[in-house]
Design a protein around this motif. Structure first.
Motif, short mmCIF file in Angstrom:
data_model
loop_
_atom_site.label_atom_id
_atom_site.label_comp_id
_atom_site.label_asym_id
_atom_site.label_seq_id
_atom_site.Cartn_x
_atom_site.Cartn_y
_atom_site.Cartn_z
N LYS A 39 86.21 -20.92 -16.47
CA LYS A 39 85.52 -20.75 -17.75
C LYS A 39 86.23 -19.71 -18.62
CE LYS A 39 81.92 -23.50 -17.31
NZ LYS A 39 81.68 -24.63 -18.26
N VAL A 40 86.67 -18.63 -17.97
CA VAL A 40 87.39 -17.59 -18.71
C VAL A 40 88.70 -18.14 -19.27
CG1 VAL A 40 88.54 -15.35 -18.54
CG2 VAL A 40 86.36 -15.73 -17.35
N LEU A 41 89.43 -18.89 -18.42
CA LEU A 41 90.70 -19.44 -18.87
C LEU A 41 90.50 -20.43 -20.02
CD1 LEU A 41 93.74 -19.54 -18.50
CD2 LEU A 41 93.42 -21.31 -16.75
N GLU A 42 89.45 -21.22 -19.96
CA GLU A 42 89.16 -22.14 -21.07
C GLU A 42 88.98 -21.37 -22.38
OE1 GLU A 42 85.74 -24.44 -20.07
OE2 GLU A 42 86.71 -25.46 -18.38
N TRP A 43 88.25 -20.25 -22.32
CA TRP A 43 88.03 -19.45 -23.53
C TRP A 43 89.35 -18.88 -24.04
CZ3 TRP A 43 88.85 -14.78 -25.71
CH2 TRP A 43 88.03 -14.38 -26.77
N LEU A 44 90.16 -18.37 -23.12
CA LEU A 44 91.45 -17.78 -23.52
C LEU A 44 92.35 -18.81 -24.18
CD1 LEU A 44 92.24 -15.58 -20.36
CD2 LEU A 44 91.33 -14.81 -22.56
N GLU A 45 92.43 -19.99 -23.56
CA GLU A 45 93.30 -21.04 -24.12
C GLU A 45 92.80 -21.51 -25.49
OE1 GLU A 45 94.98 -23.02 -19.97
OE2 GLU A 45 93.14 -23.80 -20.89
N ALA A 46 91.48 -21.48 -25.69
CA ALA A 46 90.92 -21.92 -26.97
C ALA A 46 91.14 -20.89 -28.08
CB ALA A 46 89.42 -22.19 -26.81
N HIS A 47 91.37 -19.63 -27.72
CA HIS A 47 91.48 -18.57 -28.72
C HIS A 47 92.91 -18.01 -28.86
CE1 HIS A 47 87.13 -18.68 -28.05
NE2 HIS A 47 86.99 -18.09 -29.22
N SER A 48 93.82 -18.51 -28.08
CA SER A 48 95.21 -18.02 -28.18
C SER A 48 96.01 -18.96 -29.07
CB SER A 48 95.84 -17.95 -26.79
OG SER A 48 97.21 -17.60 -26.90
N LEU A 49 96.78 -18.36 -29.97
CA LEU A 49 97.60 -19.15 -30.88
C LEU A 49 99.02 -19.31 -30.39
CD1 LEU A 49 96.37 -17.64 -34.28
CD2 LEU A 49 95.59 -19.75 -33.15
N ALA A 50 99.51 -18.31 -29.65
CA ALA A 50 100.89 -18.36 -29.16
C ALA A 50 101.00 -17.49 -27.92
CB ALA A 50 101.86 -17.89 -30.25
N ALA A 51 102.09 -17.68 -27.18
CA ALA A 51 102.29 -16.91 -25.95
C ALA A 51 102.35 -15.41 -26.25
CB ALA A 51 103.57 -17.36 -25.26
N SER A 52 102.78 -15.05 -27.43
CA SER A 52 102.94 -13.64 -27.77
C SER A 52 101.62 -12.89 -27.92
CB SER A 52 103.75 -13.51 -29.07
OG SER A 52 103.08 -14.20 -30.13
#
Length: 476
Positions: free
Chosen positions: A68-81
């Motif tokens: 669930k945490v990873l899903e949130w992170l992937e949804a809110h990250s725009l780039a690897a940086s």
């Protein structure tokens, strides 16, 4: 107190995180339980030597909802940086929300700059949940190291090794309960290679820990030497007015003094053991061995103790003459645990004056009545009249020290002192043997050891510790 590097110990619940923290911080007070969720809030545990925190371990809760945490992170990250910033944003947003409490607790020290020690149980299979956890940790950008800490009997270590190697710079197998001291140091060196700023402080930590281990061994030798002298010269006394002394020395008075003498010796040995355990920061040890009593196989004077830790009549007789040889038989030529050979017969007869013979029982002491002076008379029991007693004390002390010095602070099993088949004297050099026997003879004759003799005895016992340690680690 200066602060060194900080490491957050993270992973799934009940996979040995607290055990790793306990061992690497030398703290046996850390709660370790079989049920998940024992750790609910992050706790910091510095490893301190001489007032300096060499490094700090953070014991964290386990991941509960990593996917669930990873899903949130992937949804809110725009780039690897921006991944590290996204992890920090997640913690900020959900810090006070119960369903993500554990994830926020374990990620907080990481986003504050702590290195990562990711702990997995190599006895259970790798799963997708673990991959989510490792991905989240990689997103933080912090230096990381993975430990395979197998708890159960099955072994999936090879699979874990392959998976972990894709996420972590360093992957090690590490049994938190049984890993030897050198593996602790190896982990510190590995972390120093991951982060240049940590290299120098962790090198200093390795030096301090090695020095501390040497100091502890030296201090142990001194503690055992002092206990040996105390126990061998101890006497129990009672003073009576004229006419008040019982007329039968072997009756109630002798029994009373003897029992008091037994009690003192038992307490003195227990004090020695507790002092050594505290020296090595073992404060919570539970014991497998029965409570020491003078009527059990565990007591100093039992047949079992004499058989395991005592020496032969031949050794006692020959050792009484020092390092020299009599009739071609020196100390090293006498086999422990055997009777006198023909070549040492003459030396044995003469040497009996300096070293007591014994059969199935130790020759301890006898009731002694002092002269009547100014209307008072003293009855005493002690000091011990058999050097054999000293060898039994010393053997038991050396073996106890060995188990304590090699016990990790994650160990929760009761301390069970199982005797070895080999006698500790077999691994000790002749000079140290002679020094020990010479000091025992002085104590047996009620001669107080001078400072030089005490120092020599401590050095000889230090050599015995080294020899016993070498043999136990390399029996072949």
């Amino acid at each position: 107190m200066t602060a060194g590097p900080v490491f957050a110990v993270v992973g799934h619940p009940n996979k040995g995180k607290s055990s790793v923290v306990a061992t690497l911080s030398q703290n046996d007070a850390i709660a370790i339980a079989l049920e998940p969720g024992t750790t609910r809030q992050s706790q910091t545990y510095p490893l301190t030597v001489d007032g300096e925190a060499l490094y700090t371990l953070v014991d964290t809760p386990g991941f509960q909802r990593p996917r669930k945490v990873l899903e949130w992170l992937e949804a809110h990250s725009l780039a690897a940086s921006d991944r590290a910033e996204t992890v920090a944003a997640f913690v900020t947003q959900y810090r006070n929300e119960p369903r993500f409490n554990d994830e926020c607790e374990l990620l907080t020290p990481v986003i504050d700059g702590a290195g990562i020690i990711y702990v997995v149980d190599g006895s259970v299979p790798y799963s997708a949940e673990n991959e989510a956890e490792m991905t989240i940790l990689r997103w933080t950008g912090q230096p990381s190291l993975a430990l395979i800490n197998s708890i159960g009997p099955d072994d999936y270590s090879d699979t874990w090794q392959a998976a972990l190697g894709q996420f972590f710079q360093v992957v090690r197998r590490f049994d938190a309960v049984r890993a030897p001291f050198d593996q602790h140091l190896s982990l510190l060196k590995a972390f120093g290679q991951l982060e240049p700023l940590w290299e120098q402080p962790l090198e200093r930590a390795v030096r301090h820990l090695r020095d501390q281990r040497l100091r502890r061994r030296e201090q142990t030798a001194g503690l055992i030497a002092r206990a040996l002298e105390d126990m061998m010269v101890w006497r129990e006394q009672r003073t009576f007015t004229a006419g008040g002394l019982p007329v039968q020395p072997d009756g109630e008075l002798a029994a009373n003094l003897r029992e008091r003498w037994y009690k003192h010796q038992r307490q003195r040995e227990q004090t020695l053991r507790l002092t050594i355990e505290r020296l090595y920061q073992h404060n919570q040890i539970k014991r497998q061995e029965a409570e020491l009593t003078w009527h059990s196989n565990h007591d100093l004077f039992s047949e079992k103790s004499r058989r395991v830790w005592g020496v032969s009549r031949a050794y006692l007789t020959t050792a009484g003459f020092g390092a020299g040889a009599l009739g071609g038989v020196g100390i090293d030529a006498v086999t422990l645990g055997t009777s006198l050979g023909a070549g040492a017969l003459v030396g044995g007869i003469i040497g009996a004056a300096g070293s007591y013979f014994y059969g199935d029982r130790l020759t301890l002491s006898a009731l002694k009545l002092g002269p009547l002076r100014e209307g008072l008379q003293t009855a005493s029991f002690g000091p011990v009249q058999d050097s054999q007693f000293g060898y039994i004390i010393l053997g038991r002390a050396i073996d106890h020290w060995w188990h304590i010095s090699h016990r990790n602070h994650a160990g929760r099993e009761p301390l069970d002192l199982v005797p070895t088949e080999s006698h500790w004297l077999q691994h000790l050099n002749r000079g140290s043997r002679h020094t020990i026997q010479k000091c025992f003879d002085k104590c047996r004759k009620n001669k107080e050891l001078d400072d030089n003799s005490r120092q020599e005895l401590a050095l000889a016992i230090g050599s015995a510790l080294d020899a016993y340690d070498e043999w136990r680690l390399n029996p072949a």
